[in-house]
Scaffold this motif. Structure first.
Motif, mmCIF file in Angstrom:
data_model
loop_
_atom_site.group_PDB
_atom_site.id
_atom_site.type_symbol
_atom_site.label_atom_id
_atom_site.label_comp_id
_atom_site.label_asym_id
_atom_site.label_seq_id
_atom_site.Cartn_x
_atom_site.Cartn_y
_atom_site.Cartn_z
ATOM 1 N N VAL A 1 -57.444 19.424 -81.355
ATOM 2 C CA VAL A 1 -57.568 20.458 -80.339
ATOM 3 C C VAL A 1 -56.574 21.582 -80.641
ATOM 4 O O VAL A 1 -56.889 22.770 -80.482
ATOM 5 N N ILE A 2 -55.390 21.206 -81.127
ATOM 6 C CA ILE A 2 -54.396 22.223 -81.466
ATOM 7 C C ILE A 2 -54.926 23.110 -82.600
ATOM 8 O O ILE A 2 -54.837 24.337 -82.541
ATOM 9 N N VAL A 3 -55.510 22.483 -83.607
ATOM 10 C CA VAL A 3 -56.058 23.285 -84.712
ATOM 11 C C VAL A 3 -57.138 24.237 -84.189
ATOM 12 O O VAL A 3 -57.129 25.433 -84.481
ATOM 13 N N GLY A 4 -58.055 23.695 -83.382
ATOM 14 C CA GLY A 4 -59.141 24.522 -82.844
ATOM 15 C C GLY A 4 -58.594 25.700 -82.059
ATOM 16 O O GLY A 4 -59.058 26.839 -82.190
ATOM 17 N N LEU A 5 -57.576 25.419 -81.263
ATOM 18 C CA LEU A 5 -56.993 26.469 -80.425
ATOM 19 C C LEU A 5 -56.417 27.597 -81.288
ATOM 20 O O LEU A 5 -56.725 28.781 -81.074
ATOM 21 N N PHE A 6 -55.608 27.231 -82.285
ATOM 22 C CA PHE A 6 -55.011 28.287 -83.111
ATOM 23 C C PHE A 6 -56.046 28.982 -83.983
ATOM 24 O O PHE A 6 -55.926 30.175 -84.266
ATOM 25 N N ILE B 1 -65.969 37.715 -76.480
ATOM 26 C CA ILE B 1 -65.337 37.235 -75.242
ATOM 27 C C ILE B 1 -65.125 35.719 -75.315
ATOM 28 O O ILE B 1 -64.084 35.199 -74.933
ATOM 29 N N LEU B 2 -66.130 35.035 -75.874
ATOM 30 C CA LEU B 2 -65.976 33.589 -76.052
ATOM 31 C C LEU B 2 -64.752 33.274 -76.900
ATOM 32 O O LEU B 2 -63.916 32.454 -76.547
ATOM 33 N N LEU B 3 -64.661 33.937 -78.044
ATOM 34 C CA LEU B 3 -63.579 33.636 -78.986
ATOM 35 C C LEU B 3 -62.215 33.995 -78.449
ATOM 36 O O LEU B 3 -61.238 33.280 -78.638
ATOM 37 N N LYS B 4 -62.150 35.156 -77.787
ATOM 38 C CA LYS B 4 -60.823 35.632 -77.384
ATOM 39 C C LYS B 4 -60.328 34.990 -76.094
ATOM 40 O O LYS B 4 -59.129 34.783 -75.925
ATOM 41 N N PHE B 5 -61.228 34.711 -75.187
ATOM 42 C CA PHE B 5 -60.775 34.220 -73.877
ATOM 43 C C PHE B 5 -61.287 32.832 -73.533
ATOM 44 O O PHE B 5 -60.493 31.923 -73.292
ATOM 45 N N ILE B 6 -62.597 32.697 -73.514
ATOM 46 C CA ILE B 6 -63.149 31.480 -72.913
ATOM 47 C C ILE B 6 -62.772 30.220 -73.694
ATOM 48 O O ILE B 6 -62.240 29.272 -73.131
ATOM 49 N N ILE B 7 -63.010 30.230 -75.004
ATOM 50 C CA ILE B 7 -62.704 29.007 -75.776
ATOM 51 C C ILE B 7 -61.213 28.683 -75.745
ATOM 52 O O ILE B 7 -60.837 27.536 -75.477
ATOM 53 N N PRO B 8 -60.323 29.666 -75.990
ATOM 54 C CA PRO B 8 -58.894 29.301 -75.926
ATOM 55 C C PRO B 8 -58.486 28.738 -74.569
ATOM 56 O O PRO B 8 -57.723 27.767 -74.504
ATOM 57 N N ILE B 9 -59.017 29.302 -73.500
ATOM 58 C CA ILE B 9 -58.621 28.802 -72.177
ATOM 59 C C ILE B 9 -59.108 27.371 -71.987
ATOM 60 O O ILE B 9 -58.354 26.487 -71.548
ATOM 61 N N ILE C 1 -57.622 31.572 -81.784
ATOM 62 C CA ILE C 1 -56.680 32.642 -81.443
ATOM 63 C C ILE C 1 -56.505 33.572 -82.648
ATOM 64 O O ILE C 1 -56.585 34.790 -82.516
ATOM 65 N N ILE C 2 -56.310 32.988 -83.810
ATOM 66 C CA ILE C 2 -56.040 33.846 -84.970
ATOM 67 C C ILE C 2 -57.280 34.651 -85.366
ATOM 68 O O ILE C 2 -57.196 35.828 -85.708
ATOM 69 N N ILE C 3 -58.446 34.020 -85.259
ATOM 70 C CA ILE C 3 -59.658 34.768 -85.595
ATOM 71 C C ILE C 3 -59.953 35.805 -84.503
ATOM 72 O O ILE C 3 -60.277 36.956 -84.782
ATOM 73 N N GLY C 4 -59.805 35.396 -83.271
ATOM 74 C CA GLY C 4 -60.128 36.301 -82.164
ATOM 75 C C GLY C 4 -59.189 37.488 -82.073
ATOM 76 O O GLY C 4 -59.618 38.622 -81.873
ATOM 77 N N TRP C 5 -57.895 37.221 -82.254
ATOM 78 C CA TRP C 5 -56.904 38.253 -81.954
ATOM 79 C C TRP C 5 -56.287 38.892 -83.193
ATOM 80 O O TRP C 5 -55.906 40.064 -83.159
ATOM 81 N N VAL C 6 -56.121 38.153 -84.256
ATOM 82 C CA VAL C 6 -55.451 38.729 -85.424
ATOM 83 C C VAL C 6 -56.483 39.299 -86.404
ATOM 84 O O VAL C 6 -56.440 40.471 -86.766
ATOM 85 N N TYR C 7 -57.417 38.439 -86.795
ATOM 86 C CA TYR C 7 -58.481 38.935 -87.683
ATOM 87 C C TYR C 7 -59.366 39.894 -86.904
ATOM 88 O O TYR C 7 -59.889 40.858 -87.448
ATOM 89 N N LYS C 8 -59.529 39.630 -85.645
ATOM 90 C CA LYS C 8 -60.325 40.354 -84.652
ATOM 91 C C LYS C 8 -61.747 39.790 -84.569
ATOM 92 O O LYS C 8 -62.487 39.740 -85.560
#
Ligand code: PHE
Length: 495
Positions: free
Chosen positions: A393-398, A430-438, A401-408
């Motif tokens: 779950v930790i791997v999935g979360l990061f 929206i899924l990548l940046k907010f919903i899945i991480p939450i 986050i990195i794809i959603g926010w850093v790579y964009k």
């Protein structure tokens, strides 16, 4: 040097599906459906598949294909400090294969002992599994010694894995052409046998009769999400590594949807096989289905062997069942090693694949000896719990986050859309940046709370610390890689 390629898109799909379809489809999914509201479980399951599973699978495929690298280098290409995520993924996968191979070793033994109609476990299958196959000790603190029969079986499993992966995708491609379709064909045969048994209908109705009230319980949603993660082999770097051997313009979204749909279809189908046989067993031994409905090793190595022993042609169907387990599991097992090897080869291009495979297989075999001691099952249970509840779950979360926010997310979506037939809309961002991480954060928090409330399965603190140790190691090394940022042989042009 040009990168190795799968011989065709189909072979890539076979490999990805082979990895996804594993023991989880047979010993976990049907039980979850039975336990959590029968047919009603399909609702959270398919929602989790669409909201989390397919998007994560899509970005793993996209990342590997775009960067043409295994998990480690793919993340370094996203950001020079992000290699730690790749490491964490590969590490989790490596730990899983170390114990997954032990389960393969049990299956191999059962398979070899199935060639008779007087099955040795017919009288008491539980006693046979724990005392004859495992020779289990009194508890986790009592390691006993190495169980040499299992040790030899484990050795053979690793020889099989070695010769599957020693030429990379060239050899893997040939093996998955058999190990992906064969268990499906065998499941069909077992299905025909299953539904023609007395009591099959009873079992199937226990499996699928919906209880919609249970949808209000959060546990069912969490169980669905965790199952989706594990069943699609997400978070281990496998799908990134496999996709890195595709041409850069292959239909990413199509591949992800096909893999996910086939995998879920097989899970559903396996439920019919499992529950028709359980229904038969409950009927013929006059017990309630709740007494025989189990998951995990208890299902595959205690209840099912017993049920098979009650049938006409018991030996024949046992042989089929254990070949099914072996071929289901083996392509999941070697996909985990392939994820490690791909990144090793990216890092150390001068080493041959045969050499790298030799190192990874030998190390995994040696570490796996712990799981073929008399206390092996306890350690397997603990390590599995920590890796699947936290490591993954930790791997999935990061990852998101990195794809959603850093790579964009938008940039990732544009790449996916540029190669796929169907196009993703802004909702994907929206899924990548907010919903899945939450959602993943909530799962982590919930798991942690449960962890501190009660000791997992009542194991002593010191034993659980081994599980924690693995997770801490995973995180510490990943952080170390965040701080150490220089990788000279990754070219920026690929980004
Ligand atoms: N997806 C496999 C299953 O459902 C398990 C697995 C997980 C295999 C992770 C490889 C990696 O059984």
């Amino acid at each position: 040097m040009s990168r190795d390629r799968w011989s065709s898109r189909y072979i890539f799909l076979f490999a990805a599906i082979g990895s996804a379809v594993g023991l989880g489809n047979v010993w976990k999914f049907p039980y979850l459906a039975y336990k959590y509201g029968g047919g009603a479980f399909l609702i959270p399951y398919f929602i989790a598949l669409i909201v989390i599973g397919i998007p994560l699978l899509t970005i793993e495929f996209a990342l590997g294909q775009k960067m043409q690298s295994g998990a480690f280098d793919s993340f370094v290409k996203v950001h020079k400090r992000a290699g730690g995520i790749g490491f964490a993924a590969i590490f989790a996968g490596f730990i899983v294969v170390v114990y997954y191979a032990a389960v393969m070793a049990w299956s191999l033994l059962y398979f070899m002992r199935s060639f008779t109609n007087d099955l040795p476990w017919a009288a008491d299958s539980g006693d046979y599994f724990f005392n004859n196959i495992l020779k289990i000790s009194s508890g986790v603190g009592d390691i006993g010694g190495v169980n040499w029969v299992l040790f030899i079986a484990l050795f053979f499993v690793w020889v099989m894995i070695y010769f599957t992966i020693w030429k990379g995708v060239k050899s893997v491609g040939k093996v998955v052409a058999i190990t992906m379709p064969l268990p499906i064909i065998l499941l069909v045969i077992l299905f025909i046998r299953g539904i023609t048994l007395d009591g099959a209908g009873y079992g199937i109705s226990a499996y699928l009769t919906p209880d919609f009230n249970i949808l209000l319980d959060t546990d069912i949603w969490l169980a669905a999400i965790s199952q989706i993660f594990f069943t699609l082999s997400i978070g281990f770097g496998i799908m990134i590594a496999y996709a890195s051997y595709n041409k850069k313009d292959q239909n990413v979204l199509g591949d992800a949807v096909i893999t996910a749909v086939v995998n879920s279809a097989i899970s559903l189908f396996a439920g019919f096989v499992v529950f028709s046989v359980l229904g038969y067993m409950a009927t013929s031994t006059s017990v309630d289905i709740s007494e025989v409905a189990k998951s995990g090793p208890g299902l595959a190595f205690v209840v099912f062997p017993k049920a098979l022993s009650l049938m006409p042609w018991a030996g024949f169907f046992s042989v089929l069942f254990f070949i099914t387990l072996l071929t289901l599991g083996i392509d999941s097992a070697f996909s985990l090693v392939e994820a490690v090897n791909t990144s090793m080869k990216d890092r150390f291009p001068k080493l041959t694949l045969a050499k790298i495979s030799f190192y990874t297989c030998t190390l995994a075999f040696l570490l796996g000896i712990l799981f073929v001691t008399n206390a092996g099952l306890y350690y397997l249970d603990i390590v599995d719990h920590f890796i699947t509840y936290y490591g993954l779950v930790i791997v999935g979360l990061f990852e998101v986050i990195i794809i959603g926010w850093v790579y964009k997310a938008k940039r990732m979506r544009e790449f996916i859309n540029s190669v796929s037939k169907f196009k993703l809309g802004v909702w994907f961002d929206i899924l990548l940046k907010f919903i899945i991480p939450i959602i993943l954060l909530l799962i982590l928090a919930d798991n942690l709370v449960n962890e501190f409330e009660t000791n997992y399965e009542g194991y002593p603190d010191w034993a659980l610390r081994i599980g924690w140790g693995l997770i801490v190691f995973q995180i510490v090394v990943a952080l170390f890689l965040v701080l150490r940022k220089k990788y000279d042989n990754v070219s920026d042009t690929d980004q």
